[in-house]
Write an enzyme that holds these catalytic residues in place. Structure first.
Site, PDB file in Angstrom:
ATOM      1  N   ASP A 102     -11.485  -5.770  10.854  1.00 59.52           N
ATOM      2  CA  ASP A 102     -11.645  -7.545  10.722  1.00 59.52           C
ATOM      3  C   ASP A 102     -13.057  -7.785  11.495  1.00 59.52           C
ATOM      4  OD1 ASP A 102     -10.755  -6.130  12.963  1.00 59.52           O
ATOM      5  OD2 ASP A 102      -8.853  -7.445  12.924  1.00 59.52           O
ATOM      6  N   ASP A 149       0.887  -1.249  -0.076  1.00 60.96           N
ATOM      7  CA  ASP A 149      -0.049  -0.089  -0.244  1.00 60.96           C
ATOM      8  C   ASP A 149       0.967   1.236  -0.133  1.00 60.96           C
ATOM      9  OD1 ASP A 149      -2.616   0.397  -0.571  1.00 60.96           O
ATOM     10  OD2 ASP A 149      -2.944   1.047   1.815  1.00 60.96           O
TER      11      ASP A 149
END
Length: 1025
Positions: free
Chosen positions: A734, A310
């Site tokens: 998550d 990223d």
């Protein structure tokens, strides 16, 4: 097996001559009156009259044997043949003649069904004797012969006729023994009842001497009781599970009519690895993770690996290229010598004997060569930053010369007065500018603003094994498959003005790119520091996905295990109470929560679809269960008129984006992820052999489409991050992603393997650990104030599962009450009062009962979870340390975000080791001051000063109140004992305590002392007046 039978035709009796009978190949035995078995090996008749001819000693049985060479009849036209057998294991009974000597015989029986050996229920037949005298062999069933032999003219028997191949499940649920679970549940109920009566007694018996102290303690204790209920109720049904890897191989990789060549019929798996900053996540650590993935024990053609960078760093890109080059020899080496630990750094650092259980004579030579290659690989990785810098400097100077020459030509041979401005680019090894982030950032080449990059570094492997050959310069890989899985480097496009949604956005970009390139129906995501410790971990998870009912499982969560933790686990980094206790308990409900790494997803579930079958839980406590109705696709014009009782998570996703290739891959992934339809009880299955076709090679249009779906504009006007993929809006994406799946009715499974599936690193420094907990707690606060609160869950969420998700969002708020309760002992010692008016017998009995029941519950939890007593105590200590620091800050930050809209930014947790290479735990003793230390340090100093003041006042008092002093001292020492790891973290090594610790401690101590003196003086003045 044997059955009694009536003889048809000729009856065998004791008067018959032995010559008239066929030659017997098996000798029989008799049972004595004491129960002992005596075998006879003589062929002549034996007189069994007398005491052995009783009614219960000897009974005739016909033993039916398959036609092996040792029991063929002497004459083909034997009268012992029987035609009327009605079942495979049965024969007609042969009755006894009372008082007449009876005898046993062997007969060959023909029937439409294949005959097999029948044995007496009394166990009289001696198989060992039969095997010895006939020189037979014992295989499956009662007799074994090779397939090439042909026995008997009228029989068509083969070994497969006697093989019993029932349908085998791939997994098994192991319940906790009732001797542990029943007392555990009973003690929970008892403690709940005692807590209720204790709190009722506390409310009805205030302390008039210190009403304010009594009131604060009552509020805190009520909240602690609620918090304990939310934590303990989901633990009512813990379970364990086991897998059968042999059965998995038999079903999917063994030759069969549908799979004549024995190719793997397992579904494909795409593995995602995420990284963002090569400075905090060293490329060598990431490279070892990639190498362990590429060497995993799974069909090579079914495995694909993707890394999401990223940060768009060229250092990560070139490190991955070096890793793939080293994998070309590392992966075949692991296969050749059956290496279990396939992370090279961990493997070459083992302290055990590497030659244990290794039998190939060239292992030592191969290992020595691989170690040398790995050392060179590490040197190349470590030298990449300098090599990139030198290369870029050299090429930039050449570009500067070209620019100056070109400018001089245009300006009549002289440079323009404003000079020549050439951007200092970062260059790749092939002499082209790096499209990602440059060492000297500029527009379009900096973090948060760079082009999308996708590079397939390892092509799609061939469908058939590619065997190696001997090479004197390298290793001898003769007979070893040298293929490696496909590997791709992905860095999504980032532009200023777009919300890229941190890690969740990067994972969704990988989902789309992988769907175009490989489209594995299952996705395994790992952090860059979590490597394969068990090379068969994927197979372990696949057992659950491919088993009966596996089509309802959305993900398999593996426990997180860590390396490099100090032996005492000072800050509870292993977190075994959560991973071995809470997660096992949730597995007995609807499944464990998703914890960010080490999780295998079903791609179809990740797309936001509903499970093929689900239940709804109605009633106050979800006690009524019914089958959930099917849901139709909701049209756009129906969104405003939908029923108020419907839940938004139960609407099917519609907006996946404008990629036709991606949309076509959705149905393919769903079909390939179904379990094998090899049994009538398997629902929603696929036929065997459906996944044997080879994967098509990658073409330029395919790669171009994959680059298009990772662009920053692709998610505009879609449901990515809302209903599809990883969910946006929380730093703990998550937990939210797993909650949404459970809310749709999916189930999850907790897969605990005998050998740890994955291992990673965790911060052992106190400051890093608290910042990690701060991020988790802040995400929980965001969940509580969002639409993902479990209060708003659908009816497909089980009641206790809802309680567990409620606890996830509520636990940080305990920090307010915990901080208050930690100051109460000090306030009690300062004022000479206590939370109760006196330490009477009722209060002490309640306190003792609550403590004893909690201790017994903890002991039983240790029994069924396998955690240690020290681990339980470390978790309790860090619960108080984190609750008074990180959790409190998380609640404040969460409230600021909700009320004022202030965004929260977090620093990436460092995965690098300490700077002191001689001490692997050097980072443990490093003191990094943070504002999170203020509250626990204040609690610590105030309680110490309060102990000194309380003891001094009681000793010099005319009428000492020892009961109140002992009560205050007990609770103060309770607080201080929990703060012990925090004190060790502040002291560091060799007394290297930051100056601010001394300054803050002194200020707090002086302030508290002055306040106490002032209050005491006023009280004495009031008394004199």
């Amino acid at each position: 097996m044997a059955t009694s039978s009536k003889p048809k035709g000729k009856t065998l009796s004791s008067q018959a001559s032995s010559a008239a009978r066929p030659q017997q190949a098996v000798k029989f035995a008799r049972r004595t009156s004491s129960g002992r078995i005596d075998s006879f090996s003589q062929d002549d008749d034996m007189d069994l009259s007398g005491e052995y001819s009783g009614q219960s000693d000897y009974i005739n049985y016909t033993v039916v044997m398959p036609p092996t060479p040792d029991n063929q009849p002497a004459h083909p036209s034997s009268e012992n043949k029987s035609d009327g057998t009605k079942s495979r294991l049965g024969s007609e009974a042969q009755h006894r003649n009372g008082g007449v000597k009876m005898e046993r015989g062997m007969s060959i029986m023909k029937s439409n069904n294949k005959s097999m050996l029948l044995r007496s229920q009394t166990g009289d037949f001696d198989h060992n004797r039969w095997l010895f005298e006939t020189k037979g062999t014992y295989g499956v069933g009662n007799a074994y012969w090779s397939e090439g032999d042909n026995y008997g003219q009228d029989t068509e028997l083969s070994m497969s006729d006697f093989l019993d191949k029932p349908w085998k499940p791939l997994t098994r649920k192991i319940k906790v023994p009732a001797a542990i679970l029943s007392p555990y549940r009973i003690l929970i109920v008892i403690r709940l009842i005692v807590l209720f009566f204790f709190l009722k007694w506390r409310v009805q018996n205030p302390n008039p001497d210190a009403t304010w102290l009594w009131g604060m303690s009552i509020v805190c204790e009520i909240w602690f009781a609620i918090s304990w209920i939310l934590d303990i109720f989901p633990k009512f049904n813990p379970i364990n599970r086991s897998t059968d890897l042999a059965a998995l191989r038999d079903k999917f990789e063994k030759p069969s009519p549908a799979n004549p060549h024995g190719r793997s019929d397992l579904p494909g798996v795409d593995i995602f690895v995420s990284t963002a900053d090569p400075e905090k996540e060293p490329p060598l650590v990431t490279s070892n993770t990639i190498l362990s993935i590429l060497a995993a024990d799974y069909p090579v053609e079914k495995l694909s690996c993707y890394i999401s960078d990223d940060g768009g760093a060229i250092l990560t890109f070139e490190a991955m290229a070096e890793a793939v080059r080293y994998a070309e020899v590392w992966v075949p080496f692991c296969r050749k010598h059956d290496i279990e630990l396939r992370n090279p750094d961990s493997y070459f650092s083992l302290k055990t004997d590497p030659t244990k259980n290794k039998k190939r004579p060239d292992f030592v030579k191969d290992r020595r060569w691989m170690k040398r290659e790995y050392d060179e690989f590490k040197v190349r990785i470590n030298g990449l930053p300098e090599a990139i810098r030198r290369r870029s400097k050299s090429l930039n100077s050449k570009e500067m010369k070209k620019a100056k020459s070109l400018a001089g030509e245009k300006n009549g041979g002289s440079l323009p007065p404003e000079g020549v401005d050439v951007p200092k680019a970062t260059w790749m090894a092939d002499g082209t500018p790096w499209p990602g982030t440059w060492l000297n950032p500029t527009d379009d080449h900096k973090k948060g603003d760079h082009a999308g990059i996708l590079q397939v570094m390892s092509k799609v492997p061939a469908n058939d094994p590619v065997m190696g050959h001997p090479d004197e310069k390298k290793l001898d890989f003769t007979g070893v498959d040298v293929r490696i899985p496909m590997f791709a480097y992905v860095s999504r496009e980032k532009r200023s003005g777009f919300d890229h949604n941190k890690k969740a956005g990067a994972m969704n970009a990988l989902v789309r790119a992988s769907a175009i390139l490989s489209n594995g129906p299952f996705i395994l995501n790992l952090d860059c520091d979590h490597y394969f410790y068990n090379c068969q971990a994927i197979r372990e998870g696949m057992c659950f996905m491919m088993d009966r009912g596996g089509d309802r499982i959305c993900y398999i969560q593996f426990p997180q295990r860590f390396e490099g933790i100090d032996p005492s686990d000072r800050y509870a980094n292993h977190n075994t109470v959560f991973f071995d206790g809470s997660m096992r308990a949730l597995d007995g409900l609807q499944g464990p929560v998703y914890v960010g790494t080490g999780c295998m997803f079903r791609r179809h579930a990740l797309y936001g679809f509903l499970p093929p079958r689900a239940n709804e839980y109605l009633g106050m406590f979800g006690s009524t269960k019914k089958r959930a109705p099917g849901f139709k696709v909701q049209l756009e014009d129906e969104s405003e008129t939908q029923s108020l009782t419907s839940h938004p998570d139960l609407n099917l996703p519609r907006k996946f984006g404008n990629s036709a290739m991606f949309n076509e891959s959705i149905a393919v992934a769903e079909y390939q992820g179904r379990p094998l339809a090899d049994h009538k009880s398997v629902k929603n299955g696929r036929p065997p052999g459906a996944l044997l076709l080879p994967r098509p090679p990658l073409h330029a249009p395919t790669v171009a489409e994959a680059i298009a779906v990772i662009s920053c504009w692709y998610e505009d006007k879609t449901e990515w991050g809302d209903k599809i993929g990883w969910i946006y809006g929380s730093v703990t994406e998550d937990v939210v992603t797993g909650y949404r799946m459970h809310n749709r009715g999916w189930r999850s499974v907790y897969c605990v393997t005998k050998r740890d599936a994955f291992r990673g690193t965790a911060p052992i420094n106190l400051t890093d650990r608290l910042h990690q907990v701060l991020r988790w707690a802040t995400g929980s606060v965001e969940i509580f104030f969002s639409k993902n609160n479990a209060f708003l869950g659908s009816r497909r969420l089980k009641f206790l599962q809802r309680i567990a998700y409620l606890n996830v969002g509520i636990y940080p708020f305990t920090s307010f009450f915990l901080v208050t309760y930690c100051f109460l002992p000090a306030l009690s010692l300062f004022t000479g009062t206590f939370i109760v008016q006196s330490l009477d017998i009722t209060f002490l009995c309640y306190l003792l009962t609550i403590t004893v029941t909690l201790t017994l519950i903890s002991v039983l939890e240790i029994k069924w979870s396998g955690i240690g007593l020290e681990e339980l105590w470390r978790n309790e200590q860090f619960w108080l340390i984190g609750g008074t620091s990180a959790h409190l800050a998380a609640v404040l930050q969460g409230l600021l975000k909700v009320t004022a809209g202030i965004e929260i930014s977090f620093t990436l947790t460092s995965k690098s080791a300490g700077e002191d290479e001689d001490d692997v735990f050097a980072d443990l003793y490093e003191v990094k001051w943070t504002s999170l230390f203020l509250v626990p340090l204040t609690i610590l100093v105030v309680n110490i000063v309060a102990i000194v003041i309380g003891c001094s006042r009681t000793l010099y008092s005319e009428i000492p109140e020892w009961g109140k002093l002992m009560g205050g001292l007990f609770f103060s020492f309770w607080v201080l004992s929990h703060m012990y790891p925090f004190v060790k973290g502040l002291l560091g090594r060799r007394g290297r305590v930051p100056t601010i610790v001394y300054v803050w401690s002194g200020l707090v101590a002086i302030t508290v002392s002055l306040l106490w003196i002032s209050i005491s003086s006023e009280n004495r003045g009031n008394l004199q007046v």
